[in-house]
Scaffold this active site. Structure first.
Site, PDB file in Angstrom:
ATOM      1  N   CYS A  98       0.860  -1.185   0.000  1.00 48.13           N
ATOM      2  CA  CYS A  98       0.000   0.000   0.000  1.00 48.13           C
ATOM      3  C   CYS A  98       0.897   1.236   0.000  1.00 48.13           C
ATOM      4  CB  CYS A  98      -0.879  -0.020   1.253  1.00 48.13           C
ATOM      5  SG  CYS A  98      -1.880   1.463   1.459  1.00 48.13           S
ATOM      6  N   ASN A  99       0.778   2.047  -1.025  1.00 49.18           N
ATOM      7  CA  ASN A  99       1.589   3.270  -1.106  1.00 49.18           C
ATOM      8  C   ASN A  99       1.202   4.276  -0.024  1.00 49.18           C
ATOM      9  OD1 ASN A  99       2.996   3.422  -4.139  1.00 49.18           O
ATOM     10  ND2 ASN A  99       1.176   2.158  -4.069  1.00 49.18           N
ATOM     11  N   CYS A 127      -0.868   3.363  -6.509  1.00 50.26           N
ATOM     12  CA  CYS A 127      -1.813   2.801  -5.541  1.00 50.26           C
ATOM     13  C   CYS A 127      -2.034   1.372  -6.009  1.00 50.26           C
ATOM     14  CB  CYS A 127      -3.119   3.580  -5.544  1.00 50.26           C
ATOM     15  SG  CYS A 127      -4.459   2.740  -4.645  1.00 50.26           S
ATOM     16  N   THR A 128      -1.916   0.430  -5.089  1.00 52.87           N
ATOM     17  CA  THR A 128      -1.964  -0.984  -5.496  1.00 52.87           C
ATOM     18  C   THR A 128      -3.350  -1.426  -5.977  1.00 52.87           C
ATOM     19  OG1 THR A 128      -2.217  -1.526  -3.153  1.00 52.87           O
ATOM     20  CG2 THR A 128      -0.002  -1.718  -4.104  1.00 52.87           C
TER      21      THR A 128
END
Ligand code: DGL
EC number: 5.1.1.3
Length: 266
Positions: free
Chosen positions: A77-78, A192-193
């Site tokens: 998670c960014n 963003c994943t």
């Protein structure tokens, strides 16, 4: 888990986005056992106050590490990594952490037009960490930061219901595309994943073709590099299926089905 099972790899996100990293990790380390943790009670992370989110994630990891004793933890998670990676490493020095941060360096190296965009949550866009990445690696290119309020939620809906409003995707990605002196944006970093789940819709609704950088494989490689090279001969293959854990304690049936599809027991 039996006592002889090897320690798991813990994969963490606010929701389903980390699954984009999990699927790459499984390709690279099929013999590993994974515990997927979604902080769905805190989703979305994008709009959280930084101090409150930091505290929440560090507290959560206190419990997760005690409960699962992971060999390594991947923050897939960014929005979380750009905020708490340093805090997690100092709070839990025994656990190696792999973070996910915007792939600004490879984008800056690859761009031909000199115009790149970073598509992320509003949280990731405002982080000092992200600004520092730009200062360190992309000072010679033009970087547009685009904080999307809606895309992570749209990705969740798409993966639950198989449907996404394409015009909403078009509107969310539109600010990534700029033209300047006859040059155009040629790379969009998916920071963003959740976003790789929507990349086909993004391709379809983009005003012109660009390279979309998805760092999932690079993150999985980094995780692999931190694990012991050879499985020790006495270590058996995992006997239990991988688990998915939800902080709400109560994921809806569509999410349970999705997890099942990923071979995760929830
Ligand atoms: N998947 C998360 C990321 O990579 C964020 C999703 C959210 O909580 O808004 O940043």
């Amino acid at each position: 888990m039996t006592t002889s099972d090897p320690k798991p790899v813990l994969m963490f996100d606010s929701g389903i986005g980390g699954l984009t990293v999990l699927r790459e990790a499984r390709v690279l380390m099929p013999e590993r056992r994974f515990v997927y943790v979604a902080d769905d009670a805190g989703f979305p992370y994008g709009g959280w106050d930084e101090e409150q989110l930091r505290e929440r994630i560090v507290t959560l990891f206190g419990d997760l590490i005690e409960r699962y004793d992971p060999e390594i933890a991947v923050i897939a998670c960014n929005t979380a990594s750009t905020l708490v990676l340093g805090d997690l490493r100092s709070a839990f020095p025994q656990t190696p952490f792999v973070g996910t941060v915007p792939a600004i360096k490879p984008a800056a190296e690859r761009t031909r037009s000199g115009l790149i965009s970073v598509l992320a949550t509003p949280g990731t866009v405002k982080r000092q960490y992200t600004r520092d990445l730009i200062g360190d690696w992309a000072s010679k290119v033009h970087v547009r930061l685009v904080g999307s309020e809606r895309l992570a939620g749209l990705a969740e809906t798409y993966m639950r219901e198989g449907f996404v409003d394409e015009s909403a995707v078009r509107d969310e990605i539109a600010p990534c595309f700029i033209e300047h002196d006859g040059r155009r944006t040629d790379i969009v970093v998916l920071a963003c994943t959740h976003y790789p789940f929507l990349v086909n819709r993004m391709r379809k609704t983009a005003p012109w073709p660009v390279d979309w950088i998805d760092p999932a494989e690079a993150i999985a490689r980094r995780a692999l590099s931190l694990l012991p090279k050879e499985r020790r001969p006495h270590e058996p293959m995992p006997t239990e299926p991988d688990n998915a854990v939800f902080t709400s304690g109560n994921p809806d049936p569509a999410i349970r089905r999705l997890m099942q599809g990923f071979g995760l027991r929830s």
